[in-house]
Design an enzyme around this catalytic site. Structure first.
Site, PDB file in Angstrom:
ATOM      1  N   LYS A 234       0.841  -1.205   0.000  1.00 53.59           N
ATOM      2  CA  LYS A 234       0.000   0.000   0.000  1.00 53.59           C
ATOM      3  C   LYS A 234       0.871   1.248   0.000  1.00 53.59           C
ATOM      4  O   LYS A 234       1.893   1.313   0.697  1.00 53.59           O
ATOM      5  CB  LYS A 234      -0.912  -0.014   1.234  1.00 53.59           C
ATOM      6  CG  LYS A 234      -1.913   1.136   1.279  1.00 53.59           C
ATOM      7  CD  LYS A 234      -2.824   1.004   2.500  1.00 53.59           C
ATOM      8  CE  LYS A 234      -3.827   2.142   2.592  1.00 53.59           C
ATOM      9  NZ  LYS A 234      -4.722   2.014   3.769  1.00 53.59           N
TER      10      LYS A 234
ATOM     11  N   SER B 214      -9.678   1.971   3.095  1.00 45.94           N
ATOM     12  CA  SER B 214      -8.824   2.745   2.192  1.00 45.94           C
ATOM     13  C   SER B 214      -7.804   1.898   1.432  1.00 45.94           C
ATOM     14  O   SER B 214      -7.129   2.391   0.516  1.00 45.94           O
ATOM     15  CB  SER B 214      -8.053   3.799   3.004  1.00 45.94           C
ATOM     16  OG  SER B 214      -7.205   3.185   3.973  1.00 45.94           O
TER      17      SER B 214
ATOM     18  N   SER C 262     -10.157  -0.493   7.172  1.00 49.10           N
ATOM     19  CA  SER C 262      -9.518  -0.243   5.873  1.00 49.10           C
ATOM     20  C   SER C 262      -8.887  -1.480   5.245  1.00 49.10           C
ATOM     21  O   SER C 262      -8.509  -1.448   4.074  1.00 49.10           O
ATOM     22  CB  SER C 262      -8.443   0.842   6.014  1.00 49.10           C
ATOM     23  OG  SER C 262      -9.045   2.108   6.166  1.00 49.10           O
TER      24      SER C 262
END
Length: 245
Positions: free
Chosen positions: A78, A153, A177
């Site tokens: 990420k 996210s 997330s």
């Protein structure tokens, strides 16, 4: 070449010399080139770094030396997690040209375990969002239904694994997330325990994987998990791989 690789499958294929780590990494980049323009799961690719790591794994195999537990496994990270020499934007134009001078501890440990880091995945800006529509670099698409969101996210990390563009991906989670994108994309997502986080934050690293067999809590590879200041968790297509990374 098969598409639904697992950590164990990669290990077996490498040790039996059915495939090299470089060939596997190159195949994943071909998949990314073909599918990611539709999904927008990746923001930055780290091909030179990945192939160099793959070559190190292949050298170990050639000399008959023991392989580390994640040897040759293609991994996505990420884009809120620092990677030395690889652009890290946090999904924001503010950091559009930021290239960290160091690796996050989780990244260091993954590479020490032999993982091949393919690149950085899209996310809501500064990991604030729950649909992955709030990235400065465009929304991520759900590979199961491109007209729908992948959750956020860590939507890029989930989308990459669900689409077969990484065996494993690293995301972060405070209030869902990791868990929500895993649910939206139909893959297991394991969130670290809060007690394992060594910081004032409650946001930690987590992994995604693909559906597989029962969680393996006893696997020695679990010692490579990281509990940095964000709850990092596992996003993979196989549950076993979530536990074993």
């Amino acid at each position: 070449m098969q598409t639904n690789w697992t950590i164990d499958g990669v290990a077996e294929a490498l040790t039996s010399k059915k495939i090299s780590a470089r060939e596997l990494a190159a195949d994943y980049y071909k998949r990314i080139d073909a599918r990611d323009p539709e999904l927008n799961a990746y923001l930055t690719l780290s091909k030179d770094r990945a192939l160099a790591q793959a070559d190190r794994v292949d050298a170990l195999i050639a000399t008959g030396k023991p392989l580390p537990p994640l040897a040759g496994v293609p991994v996505a990270i990420k884009d809120v997690i620092s990677t030395r020499g690889v652009r890290t934007t946090c999904g924001s134009k503010i950091l559009e040209n930021y290239v960290p001078p160091y690796d996050a501890t989780a990244v260091q440990r993954l590479e020490a375990a032999g993982a091949v880091i393919l690149g950085k995945t899209n996310c809501d800006e500064f990991a604030m969002g729950s649909s992955n529509e709030n990235s400065a670099y465009g929304p991520v698409r759900n590979p199961e239904a491109p007209d729908r969101v992948p959750g956020g996210s860590s939507g890029g990390s989930a989308s990459a694994v669900a689409a077969g563009l990484a065996v494993v991906s690293l995301g972060t989670d405070t209030g869902g997330s990791i868990r929500q994108p895993g649910s939206f994309c139909g893959i297991p997502a394991i969130d670290a325990e809060l007690w394992a986080c060594v910081a004032l934050w409650t946001d930690c690293f987590c992994f995604f994987a693909r559906p597989h067999r029962t969680l393996c809590h006893e696997c020695p590879r679990c010692r490579y998990g990281d509990a940095s200041y964000r709850r990092a968790g596992r996003q993979r297509f196989h549950v076993h791989d979530c536990a074993c990374s």
